[in-house]
Design a protein around this motif. Structure first.
Motif, short mmCIF file in Angstrom:
data_model
loop_
_atom_site.label_atom_id
_atom_site.label_comp_id
_atom_site.label_asym_id
_atom_site.label_seq_id
_atom_site.Cartn_x
_atom_site.Cartn_y
_atom_site.Cartn_z
N VAL A 302 -0.06 8.06 6.22
CA VAL A 302 -0.54 6.78 5.81
C VAL A 302 -2.41 7.01 5.65
O VAL A 302 -2.34 5.96 4.18
N VAL A 303 -2.70 7.99 6.55
CA VAL A 303 -4.29 7.89 5.96
C VAL A 303 -4.92 8.86 4.54
O VAL A 303 -5.78 7.92 3.89
N GLU A 304 -3.99 9.83 4.22
CA GLU A 304 -4.03 9.91 3.23
C GLU A 304 -4.18 9.37 1.82
O GLU A 304 -4.50 9.19 1.53
N LYS A 305 -2.97 8.40 1.83
CA LYS A 305 -2.87 7.48 0.63
C LYS A 305 -3.77 6.82 0.74
O LYS A 305 -3.97 6.40 -0.56
N MET A 306 -4.19 6.64 2.07
CA MET A 306 -4.77 4.87 2.31
C MET A 306 -6.65 5.79 1.77
O MET A 306 -7.32 4.87 0.46
N LYS A 307 -7.45 7.38 1.83
CA LYS A 307 -8.26 7.43 1.25
C LYS A 307 -7.49 7.69 -0.74
O LYS A 307 -8.63 7.67 -1.44
N GLU A 308 -6.76 8.29 -0.93
CA GLU A 308 -6.77 9.08 -2.31
C GLU A 308 -6.06 7.38 -3.55
O GLU A 308 -6.99 7.74 -4.32
N LEU A 309 -5.92 6.40 -3.17
CA LEU A 309 -6.07 5.19 -4.26
C LEU A 309 -7.08 3.93 -3.04
O LEU A 309 -7.12 2.81 -3.06
N ASN A 310 -7.95 4.47 -2.20
CA ASN A 310 -9.78 3.94 -1.76
C ASN A 310 -8.69 2.21 -0.92
O ASN A 310 -9.36 1.40 -1.83
N SER A 312 -8.31 -0.26 1.51
CA SER A 312 -8.83 -1.17 3.32
C SER A 312 -7.70 -1.18 4.25
O SER A 312 -8.54 -1.35 4.97
N ILE A 313 -6.80 -1.46 4.52
CA ILE A 313 -5.87 -1.35 5.47
C ILE A 313 -4.72 -0.97 5.10
O ILE A 313 -3.76 -0.50 4.48
N GLY A 314 -3.95 -0.28 6.34
CA GLY A 314 -3.00 0.76 6.16
C GLY A 314 -2.25 0.33 7.79
O GLY A 314 -1.98 -0.75 8.38
N GLY A 315 -1.38 0.98 8.08
CA GLY A 315 -0.62 0.90 9.52
C GLY A 315 1.03 1.36 9.57
O GLY A 315 1.52 1.69 8.42
N GLU A 316 1.13 1.28 11.09
CA GLU A 316 2.78 1.88 10.96
C GLU A 316 3.25 0.69 12.06
O GLU A 316 2.64 -0.47 12.47
N GLY A 317 4.43 0.75 11.67
CA GLY A 317 5.60 -0.76 12.24
C GLY A 317 5.60 -0.54 13.36
O GLY A 317 6.16 -1.58 14.54
N ASN A 318 5.17 0.74 14.67
CA ASN A 318 5.25 1.03 15.18
C ASN A 318 4.27 0.47 16.53
O ASN A 318 3.62 0.52 17.04
N GLY A 319 3.22 -0.34 15.81
CA GLY A 319 1.92 -1.47 16.20
C GLY A 319 1.02 -0.60 15.59
O GLY A 319 -0.51 -1.16 16.58
N LEU A 323 -7.73 -0.28 9.97
CA LEU A 323 -8.63 -0.48 9.41
C LEU A 323 -9.83 0.60 8.67
O LEU A 323 -10.69 0.22 9.73
N LYS A 324 -9.79 0.48 7.33
CA LYS A 324 -10.78 1.62 6.95
C LYS A 324 -12.14 1.46 6.79
O LYS A 324 -12.59 2.05 7.80
N GLU A 325 -12.82 0.13 7.20
CA GLU A 325 -14.09 -0.83 7.48
C GLU A 325 -14.54 -0.05 9.40
O GLU A 325 -15.64 0.55 9.32
N VAL A 326 -13.39 0.23 9.79
CA VAL A 326 -13.53 0.59 11.50
C VAL A 326 -13.63 1.89 11.32
O VAL A 326 -14.18 3.05 11.43
N HIS A 327 -12.04 2.52 10.48
CA HIS A 327 -12.00 4.26 10.81
C HIS A 327 -10.94 4.52 10.57
O HIS A 327 -9.90 2.84 10.21
#
Length: 437
Positions: A302-310, A312-319, A323-327
């Protein structure tokens, strides 16, 4: 059996861990990531202090300076690694595995997990018995006592968090940290947000008084406590504090799939955005998002794709909420603050907000691992609208889907299925199980 994956190492301590084994992995980590400074932390497991010392001994033996956060969440160590520009970080945790397990999560200098390729390189170095010369100068060890405070401050600085508004609501919350890494920081976060806080399972002693994974069926004590004290919401995490599950004001554990949906509903009040999530996350996220992008299961993907496409938000359904702005890591503190912010803005009770989200029946199942399973052979099992084989195999229709894949962290096959009715979900799972008999 030691389990190695993109999440690092996990195993049963008495069978799989020793100072020599730790030394070999630390030497490989140092060599492959050019580590001269490192920050570490641990969840609450009883084995954590001893393994932390083994990690410190190995790092300092090779000349690495170590800052020790001691009891801490995985996201705290991720954030400190990035913020303070360490060469890497290590979290001593087995996440949601039972208490007899422990493990190591390895972080690169930007605070994210090692990529799958970097993990493979590390494991190859271990298997080839890489030898690292001891340093003439022993590394220094320092206690890092302000990490929790800094983590909370970074969360509060996020644009989608209005701390003053949350504080004015004076929410009543209950927190269950399963006596893990979040035992101190999560109650403090909520107190700083002006909440009236009740705690259960926040001793930090690693005594898992419930099943460690914060699934709805494991949160009976939290459900009862929310009703007992008349709380607005209950929060539960796994031992290393990167995943969050929610109990509503009615005392119902709503399931960890809602966490990302609720956080995203808060985020789009401030910024229109695409969201990155994994293939097994509930279709609810598509119902509240104008655009979602799916990846393989695992934070690293998930993080790799967030970085690639810039994005701001992502995550997984496991809870897990990222949030990229934090880390760039799943963070239960971020999730709690975003959900409380949503409650503040909507001025509705949690059960009322939930009722506005389209409802599905989501079931997670598993079977003992069988290496003979040929995922390609499953492709004709269902007559569906779409097949995705990026991670195991997923069959999709407009209002239902089923996904089967090998677990990265346990010797099992995981099955995820979702539909509008329980009968539809059960039928999907049973069809699959009948085929695999």
């Amino acid at each position: 059996m030691l389990i190695r994956s993109a999440s690092g190492l996990r195993g049963i301590v008495k069978d799989d861990f020793s100072p020599q084994m730790i030394d070999q992995y630390i030497a490989s980590f140092i060599s492959n990531q050019n580590i001269t400074s490192c920050v570490i932390g641990r969840d609450g497991r009883s084995s954590g202090k001893e393994i932390s010392q083994w990690v410190i001994n190995a790092l300092t033996k090779y000349g690495v300076n170590v800052d020790n956060c001691d009891l801490a969440t995985t996201p705290t160590i991720q954030l400190m690694t990035e913020k303070d520009k360490y060469d890497g970080g290590i979290v001593i945790t087995a996440s949601h595995n039972p208490t007899e397990y422990n493990g190591l999560k390895f972080l690169q200098k930007d605070g994210t997990f090692l990529s799958p390729g970097q993990c493979n390189t590390l494991f190859t170095s271990v298997d080839s018995k890489l030898v690292l010369n001891e340093s003439e100068i022993i590394g220094e060890v320092s206690d890092y006592t302000s990490a929790d405070e800094q983590h909370i401050a970074k969360v509060f600085a996020a644009q989608c968090i209005n701390t003053n508004f949350i504080q004015s609501k004076k929410f009543k919350v209950v927190i269950d940290a399963v006596n893990g890494g979040g035992s101190n920081i999560l109650p403090q976060l909520c107190k700083d947000l002006g909440c009236d806080v009740t705690i259960i399972n926040c001793n930090g002693d690693g005594n898992f008084t419930r099943v460690a994974e914060p699934l709805a069926e494991n949160l009976k004590d939290l459900e009862e406590k929310v009703l007992e004290v008349g709380a607005d919401i209950g929060f539960a995490t796994d031992p290393d504090g990167d995943r969050l599950s929610i109990v509503s004001n009615t005392g119902e554990a709503i399931g960890e799939e809602y966490t990302l949906v609720l956080a995203f509903k808060n985020f789009i009040n401030y910024q229109d955005s695409t969201i990155v999530t994994n293939l097994s996350t509930s279709r609810m996220i598509d119902d509240v998002s104008s655009c979602s992008i799916r990846t393989k299961i695992g934070e690293a993907h998930v993080v790799e794709k967030m970085k690639e496409l810039n994005i701001s938000i992502g995550g997984e359904g496991n809870g897990g909420v990222i949030l990229k702005e934090v880390h760039l890591g799943r963070d239960s503190l971020v999730a709690i603050a975003m959900v409380l912010n949503l409650l503040s803005n909507d001025d509705k009770l949690m059960n009322e907000i939930i009722s506005e989200i389209p409802q599905y029946v989501f079931i997670k199942d598993k079977i003992n691992i069988d290496d003979s399973i040929d995922f390609d052979s499953l492709a004709t099992l269902f007559d569906c609208d779409e097949i995705n084989q990026d991670d195991g195999i997923k069959f999709s229709w407009p209002n239902k889907w089923i996904h089967i894949r090998k677990s990265n962290t346990e010797p099992i096959i995981r099955i995820f299925a979702e539909a509008k009715t329980r009968n539809e979900v059960n039928k999907l799972i049973q069809t699959l199980k009948d085929y695999l008999k």
